[in-house]
Design a protein around this motif. Structure first.
Motif, PDB file in Angstrom:
ATOM      1  N   PHE A   1       0.866  -1.175   0.000  1.00 28.32           N
ATOM      2  CA  PHE A   1       0.000   0.000   0.000  1.00 28.32           C
ATOM      3  C   PHE A   1       0.906   1.229   0.000  1.00 28.32           C
ATOM      4  N   TRP A   2       0.704   2.079  -1.000  1.00 26.77           N
ATOM      5  CA  TRP A   2       1.555   3.259  -1.077  1.00 26.77           C
ATOM      6  C   TRP A   2       1.286   4.169   0.117  1.00 26.77           C
ATOM      7  N   PRO A   3       2.328   4.781   0.694  1.00 24.15           N
ATOM      8  CA  PRO A   3       2.129   5.654   1.855  1.00 24.15           C
ATOM      9  C   PRO A   3       1.304   6.884   1.494  1.00 24.15           C
TER      10      PRO A   3
ATOM     11  N   TYR B   1      15.316  -3.715  -3.266  1.00 24.01           N
ATOM     12  CA  TYR B   1      16.507  -4.412  -2.766  1.00 24.01           C
ATOM     13  C   TYR B   1      16.822  -4.002  -1.327  1.00 24.01           C
ATOM     14  N   VAL B   2      16.455  -2.785  -0.951  1.00 25.53           N
ATOM     15  CA  VAL B   2      16.645  -2.316   0.425  1.00 25.53           C
ATOM     16  C   VAL B   2      15.454  -2.693   1.294  1.00 25.53           C
ATOM     17  N   LEU B   3      14.241  -2.448   0.795  1.00 18.07           N
ATOM     18  CA  LEU B   3      13.037  -2.573   1.625  1.00 18.07           C
ATOM     19  C   LEU B   3      12.550  -4.005   1.790  1.00 18.07           C
TER      20      LEU B   3
ATOM     21  N   LEU C   1      17.327  -2.265  10.492  1.00 20.67           N
ATOM     22  CA  LEU C   1      16.604  -1.154  11.108  1.00 20.67           C
ATOM     23  C   LEU C   1      16.742   0.103  10.257  1.00 20.67           C
ATOM     24  N   LEU C   2      17.940   0.383   9.777  1.00 12.45           N
ATOM     25  CA  LEU C   2      18.136   1.539   8.902  1.00 12.45           C
ATOM     26  C   LEU C   2      17.363   1.379   7.592  1.00 12.45           C
ATOM     27  N   ALA C   3      17.311   0.151   7.068  1.00 10.52           N
ATOM     28  CA  ALA C   3      16.568  -0.104   5.834  1.00 10.52           C
ATOM     29  C   ALA C   3      15.083   0.195   6.026  1.00 10.52           C
ATOM     30  N   ALA C   4      14.543  -0.170   7.186  1.00 15.64           N
ATOM     31  CA  ALA C   4      13.128   0.116   7.467  1.00 15.64           C
ATOM     32  C   ALA C   4      12.887   1.618   7.537  1.00 15.64           C
TER      33      ALA C   4
ATOM     34  N   THR D   1      10.233   4.646   5.431  1.00 13.53           N
ATOM     35  CA  THR D   1       9.163   5.335   6.168  1.00 13.53           C
ATOM     36  C   THR D   1       9.415   6.829   6.337  1.00 13.53           C
ATOM     37  N   PHE D   2      10.545   7.304   5.891  1.00  9.14           N
ATOM     38  CA  PHE D   2      10.853   8.728   6.008  1.00  9.14           C
ATOM     39  C   PHE D   2       9.962   9.513   5.038  1.00  9.14           C
ATOM     40  N   PRO D   3       9.125  10.439   5.533  1.00 11.66           N
ATOM     41  CA  PRO D   3       8.134  11.111   4.678  1.00 11.66           C
ATOM     42  C   PRO D   3       8.734  11.940   3.544  1.00 11.66           C
TER      43      PRO D   3
END
Length: 351
Positions: free
Chosen positions: A186-188, A206-208, A325-328, A332-334
């Motif tokens: 679901f897109w933020p 690849y990150v998320l 944790l950094l990948a998450a 989520t950074f707006p």
């Protein structure tokens, strides 16, 4: 687990499920960074020496090749029709992969994982067939050998969700190839209209997502090669720089080129980095434990990137709880990847 003449073993220590990834945990300081709390540290999620012994050991009476490297390739586009055309176009470059990369002598421990964007069941069946026919993939069933239908197996993740994989062999080198499906999240709510969501997701996948997939526990190293890359000669042994030597690993990341992104691409990257450092600092009890960049000059050069069309990494580092944790936080950074600033995965690897 054995598939055809290949063997897969769970090589992960499972730390991503046991540790939050925070450097300091409050209240009452239950955990504190042994290095003093000023710089990030990580907990290795592979045991180099033990896994080297596992990979070199014989197994059973039938000789099998231990697989330890994986090349995930995400195939995604803005519509199902565009995805079908994209796969057909990829055929031109893939034939060079088949002849020069997926060879038993150069990369014997490498498996390929194709991740297809899922739509509806009838469309997924069509996508599946186009991929198989375009790349001349050979269905493999352990009970019937080469057959018309591939074998299907599933792995459960920590939430109990089933991840299904289909097994094939490559045409020339008979290397193991897995196929699975993935759905867009679901897109933020803060997704920008100028942000091409499918492009953002496929590059940042690849990150998320990749690092969290349960199938990755069976591998030591991962690689990313863009579908517009073609090989003109036989590829070298890709995993060689990251293999264990005398019980330790010489490298945790490989790349082919460095570059610099324009300021417009990374205008909020410093804000994300400062927020990540500040968040960890609030979890430590003493002001002197505030987190900061270990190499301040590098943290000022936020436009510097490793060009991510051909890269690779060790899960020892990239599946560590701290890195995950950094990948998450990356997703989520707006004011980051979803806001049209053109952050992709290549900014992340350089940090």
């Amino acid at each position: 687990m054995e598939i055809a003449a290949f063997r897969l073993c769970n090589l992960s220590l499972g730390l991503q499920h046991q540790h939050s990834g925070h450097q300091c945990i409050t209240p009452k300081g239950k955990h504190r960074n042994k290095a003093g709390g000023t710089h990030y540290s990580y907990t290795a999620n592979r045991n180099c020496a033990v896994n080297a012994a596992i990979m070199s050991s014989e197994h059973g009476s039938v000789k099998s090749t231990m697989l330890s490297s994986i090349l995930p390739v995400i195939l995604d586009s803005k519509s199902h029709g565009a995805l079908m055309r994209y796969i057909k176009d990829f055929k031109k470059r893939y034939s060079t992969w088949d002849h020069f990369l997926l060879t038993a002598d150069a990369n014997p421990d490498l498996a390929v994982l194709f991740i297809l964007q899922s739509y509806a069941s009838d469309k997924d069946a069509a996508t599946f067939e186009v991929l198989r026919s375009s790349l001349d993939m050979i269905p493999w069933n352990p009970h019937a050998g080469m057959s018309n239908a591939p074998w299907r197996f599933a792995i459960l993740d920590q939430r109990g969700l089933e991840h299904v994989y289909y097994t094939f062999l490559s045409k020339v080198g008979r290397r193991l190839m897995l196929v699975t499906f993935d759905r867009h999240p679901f897109w933020p709510s803060f997704l920008s209209k100028r942000s091409p969501s499918h492009y953002v997701y496929s590059t940042c996948w690849y990150v998320l997502t990749m690092l969290q997939l349960p199938v990755m526990d069976f591998f030591e190293t991962w690689f990313k090669i863009d579908t517009d890359v073609a090989f003109l000669h036989k590829a070298p042994d890709l995993a060689a720089p990251m293999r264990c030597a005398n019980g330790d690993r010489t490298s945790i990341f490989v790349y082919t080129l460095e570059s610099k992104d324009p300021q417009s691409y990374v205008s909020t990257l410093g804000e994300w980095l400062a927020g990540a450092l500040a968040d960890e600092s609030t979890r430590c009890r003493k002001p002197k434990d505030a987190f900061q960049c270990e190499f301040p000059q590098m943290c000022k050069q936020l436009g510097a990137v490793y060009v991510s069309n051909f890269i690779g990494g060790s899960f020892q580092f990239f599946q560590s709880p701290q890195l995950l944790l950094l990948a998450a936080m990356w997703g989520t950074f707006p004011r980051g990847i979803w806001k049209g600033y053109r952050w992709t995965d290549q900014q992340f690897w350089h940090l």
